[in-house]
Design a protein around this motif. Structure first.
Motif, PDB file in Angstrom:
ATOM      1  N   ARG A  20      13.828  -1.944 -57.069  1.00 18.82           N
ATOM      2  CA  ARG A  20      14.409  -0.752 -56.533  1.00 18.82           C
ATOM      3  C   ARG A  20      14.482   0.368 -57.275  1.00 18.82           C
ATOM      4  O   ARG A  20      14.223   1.476 -56.705  1.00 18.82           O
ATOM      5  N   VAL A  21      14.713   0.151 -58.699  1.00 16.89           N
ATOM      6  CA  VAL A  21      14.808   1.376 -59.710  1.00 16.89           C
ATOM      7  C   VAL A  21      13.575   1.845 -59.772  1.00 16.89           C
ATOM      8  O   VAL A  21      13.058   3.068 -59.790  1.00 16.89           O
ATOM      9  N   GLN A  22      12.332   0.804 -59.510  1.00 13.53           N
ATOM     10  CA  GLN A  22      10.880   1.481 -59.885  1.00 13.53           C
ATOM     11  C   GLN A  22      10.644   2.346 -58.592  1.00 13.53           C
ATOM     12  O   GLN A  22      10.024   3.319 -58.679  1.00 13.53           O
ATOM     13  N   GLU A  23      10.979   1.786 -57.404  1.00 14.71           N
ATOM     14  CA  GLU A  23      10.804   2.693 -56.279  1.00 14.71           C
ATOM     15  C   GLU A  23      11.358   4.113 -56.226  1.00 14.71           C
ATOM     16  O   GLU A  23      10.728   4.953 -55.710  1.00 14.71           O
ATOM     17  N   ALA A  24      12.542   4.123 -56.777  1.00 19.58           N
ATOM     18  CA  ALA A  24      13.393   5.147 -56.736  1.00 19.58           C
ATOM     19  C   ALA A  24      12.643   6.248 -57.462  1.00 19.58           C
ATOM     20  O   ALA A  24      12.604   7.422 -57.512  1.00 19.58           O
ATOM     21  N   GLU A  25      11.932   5.445 -58.841  1.00 21.63           N
ATOM     22  CA  GLU A  25      11.422   6.383 -59.653  1.00 21.63           C
ATOM     23  C   GLU A  25       9.983   7.083 -59.032  1.00 21.63           C
ATOM     24  O   GLU A  25       9.730   8.142 -59.317  1.00 21.63           O
ATOM     25  N   TRP A  26       9.335   6.283 -58.234  1.00 18.91           N
ATOM     26  CA  TRP A  26       8.223   6.632 -57.531  1.00 18.91           C
ATOM     27  C   TRP A  26       8.426   7.742 -56.537  1.00 18.91           C
ATOM     28  O   TRP A  26       7.615   8.647 -56.581  1.00 18.91           O
ATOM     29  N   MET A  27       9.596   7.602 -55.969  1.00 18.87           N
ATOM     30  CA  MET A  27      10.130   8.865 -55.043  1.00 18.87           C
ATOM     31  C   MET A  27      10.298  10.023 -55.770  1.00 18.87           C
ATOM     32  O   MET A  27       9.996  10.942 -55.235  1.00 18.87           O
ATOM     33  N   ARG A  28      10.882   9.955 -56.970  1.00 20.29           N
ATOM     34  CA  ARG A  28      11.078  10.997 -57.839  1.00 20.29           C
ATOM     35  C   ARG A  28       9.719  11.807 -58.218  1.00 20.29           C
ATOM     36  O   ARG A  28       9.674  13.029 -58.309  1.00 20.29           O
ATOM     37  N   ARG A  29       8.745  10.959 -58.634  1.00 22.48           N
ATOM     38  CA  ARG A  29       7.665  11.200 -58.937  1.00 22.48           C
ATOM     39  C   ARG A  29       6.881  12.074 -57.815  1.00 22.48           C
ATOM     40  O   ARG A  29       6.169  13.103 -58.072  1.00 22.48           O
ATOM     41  N   ILE A  30       7.094  11.469 -56.688  1.00 24.36           N
ATOM     42  CA  ILE A  30       6.451  12.028 -55.484  1.00 24.36           C
ATOM     43  C   ILE A  30       7.116  13.480 -55.272  1.00 24.36           C
ATOM     44  O   ILE A  30       6.149  14.339 -54.802  1.00 24.36           O
ATOM     45  N   ARG A  80      13.676  15.291 -49.596  1.00 27.20           N
ATOM     46  CA  ARG A  80      14.949  14.855 -48.524  1.00 27.20           C
ATOM     47  C   ARG A  80      15.429  13.631 -49.064  1.00 27.20           C
ATOM     48  O   ARG A  80      16.695  13.174 -48.723  1.00 27.20           O
ATOM     49  N   PHE A  81      14.757  13.001 -49.751  1.00 22.90           N
ATOM     50  CA  PHE A  81      15.121  11.586 -50.189  1.00 22.90           C
ATOM     51  C   PHE A  81      16.061  11.699 -51.279  1.00 22.90           C
ATOM     52  O   PHE A  81      16.212  12.308 -52.505  1.00 22.90           O
ATOM     53  N   ASN A  82      17.170  10.883 -51.155  1.00 24.07           N
ATOM     54  CA  ASN A  82      18.516  11.120 -52.180  1.00 24.07           C
ATOM     55  C   ASN A  82      18.721   9.617 -52.479  1.00 24.07           C
ATOM     56  O   ASN A  82      19.176   8.959 -51.707  1.00 24.07           O
ATOM     57  N   PRO A  83      18.284   9.165 -53.860  1.00 24.57           N
ATOM     58  CA  PRO A  83      18.629   7.778 -54.158  1.00 24.57           C
ATOM     59  C   PRO A  83      20.112   7.294 -54.125  1.00 24.57           C
ATOM     60  O   PRO A  83      20.603   5.910 -54.087  1.00 24.57           O
ATOM     61  N   ASP A  84      21.232   8.261 -53.933  1.00 27.34           N
ATOM     62  CA  ASP A  84      22.478   8.024 -54.066  1.00 27.34           C
ATOM     63  C   ASP A  84      22.958   7.819 -52.578  1.00 27.34           C
ATOM     64  O   ASP A  84      24.015   7.047 -52.370  1.00 27.34           O
ATOM     65  N   ARG A  85      21.957   7.937 -51.565  1.00 25.53           N
ATOM     66  CA  ARG A  85      22.400   7.676 -50.216  1.00 25.53           C
ATOM     67  C   ARG A  85      21.707   6.651 -49.488  1.00 25.53           C
ATOM     68  O   ARG A  85      22.056   6.383 -48.343  1.00 25.53           O
ATOM     69  N   TYR A  89      13.161   2.102 -49.152  1.00 25.23           N
ATOM     70  CA  TYR A  89      12.660   1.411 -47.910  1.00 25.23           C
ATOM     71  C   TYR A  89      13.238   2.104 -46.705  1.00 25.23           C
ATOM     72  O   TYR A  89      12.657   2.198 -45.546  1.00 25.23           O
ATOM     73  N   SER A  90      14.627   2.394 -46.616  1.00 24.80           N
ATOM     74  CA  SER A  90      15.306   2.711 -45.528  1.00 24.80           C
ATOM     75  C   SER A  90      14.869   4.496 -45.128  1.00 24.80           C
ATOM     76  O   SER A  90      14.874   4.582 -44.124  1.00 24.80           O
ATOM     77  N   PHE A  91      14.491   5.212 -46.248  1.00 26.73           N
ATOM     78  CA  PHE A  91      13.846   6.358 -46.175  1.00 26.73           C
ATOM     79  C   PHE A  91      12.601   6.379 -45.010  1.00 26.73           C
ATOM     80  O   PHE A  91      12.465   6.864 -44.292  1.00 26.73           O
ATOM     81  N   ILE A  92      11.740   5.400 -45.695  1.00 29.35           N
ATOM     82  CA  ILE A  92      10.349   5.270 -45.065  1.00 29.35           C
ATOM     83  C   ILE A  92      10.555   4.723 -43.441  1.00 29.35           C
ATOM     84  O   ILE A  92       9.859   4.935 -42.607  1.00 29.35           O
ATOM     85  N   VAL A  93      11.573   3.508 -43.581  1.00 31.96           N
ATOM     86  CA  VAL A  93      11.609   3.032 -42.007  1.00 31.96           C
ATOM     87  C   VAL A  93      12.189   3.851 -41.236  1.00 31.96           C
ATOM     88  O   VAL A  93      11.736   3.940 -40.078  1.00 31.96           O
ATOM     89  N   THR A  94      13.086   4.968 -41.499  1.00 32.59           N
ATOM     90  CA  THR A  94      13.511   5.772 -40.578  1.00 32.59           C
ATOM     91  C   THR A  94      12.320   6.933 -40.167  1.00 32.59           C
ATOM     92  O   THR A  94      12.305   7.104 -39.032  1.00 32.59           O
TER      93      THR A  94
END
Length: 204
Positions: A20-30, A80-85, A89-94
């Motif tokens: 999950r840490v890696q995925e959050a990092e990918w989102m930050r880079r995106i 719009r993605f906030n790792p604190d919220r 996967y929940s962001f993508i699924v939504t």
């Protein structure tokens, strides 16, 4: 009914998920415009998200088109993605859920002949090109557990969950569609979700 999608897809991801840490990092880079990070996120989730779309749309070509739209929107709305919220996967699924439901409600899509959905359509795991044999096995086993859990719900509970899942109707819309009192729809949905959570977290 978004919780239903997150519960089912979250369960399927389970053991097959990356850090999950890696995925959050990918989102930050995106968010910083890194296309390689988007490709990594796409490779991680494409099969599960495609399965989700296919189970709702019941049309492979529609699901493939929608999959591209989903990740285009992930790219465009990454800020719009906030790792604190929530988790990636929940962001993508939504996004995927909204895209699929929008398509099912479109005039063009309604004119397409479709089969009636059953519990078997909850597979969410199509033939997974590019997956490792281990990941295919994990996802396949989890999909089977999901189908078995849904079969153990009462028919009344399963009916409201299927309508919510495949058609994206709200509880008030389900009540209007079925003629069931709104309070009863809420109760059956709540009981079904409680049972699913209990069954899907056993031995997990």
């Amino acid at each position: 009914m978004q919780d239903l999608f997150l519960l089912l897809v979250g369960f399927l991801i389970g053991l097959a998920a990356y850090s999950r840490v890696q995925e959050a990092e990918w989102m930050r880079r995106i968010q910083d415009g890194d296309e390689e990070a988007l490709r990594k996120l796409y490779r991680t989730y494409k099969n599960i998200i495609f399965g989700l779309l296919l189970s709702i749309l019941n049309d492979r070509e529609e699901a493939e088109d929608c999959l591209q739209e989903v990740f285009t929107q992930v790219w465009e709305k990454a800020d719009r993605f906030n790792p604190d919220r929530g988790k990636p996967y929940s962001f993508i699924v939504t996004i995927a859920r909204n895209k699929a439901i929008d398509r099912t409600r479109s005039k063009v899509y309604k004119n397409i002949q479709r089969q009636e959905h059953t519990v078997g359509d909850f597979t969410m795991v199509p033939s997974a090109r590019g997956n490792s044999p281990y990941k295919d096995t994990v996802l396949g086993n989890r999909a089977e557990r999901l189908r078995e859990a849904l079969q153990q719900l009462s028919e009344k509970e399963r009916t409201v969950i299927q309508i919510a899942y495949f058609e994206g109707l709200s509880q008030s819309e389900i009540a209007e569609r079925t003629g069931i009192p709104l309070g009863t729809v809420k109760y059956r949905t709540r009981q079904g979700m409680i049972k699913l959570r209990e069954m899907l977290t056993e031995e997990d």
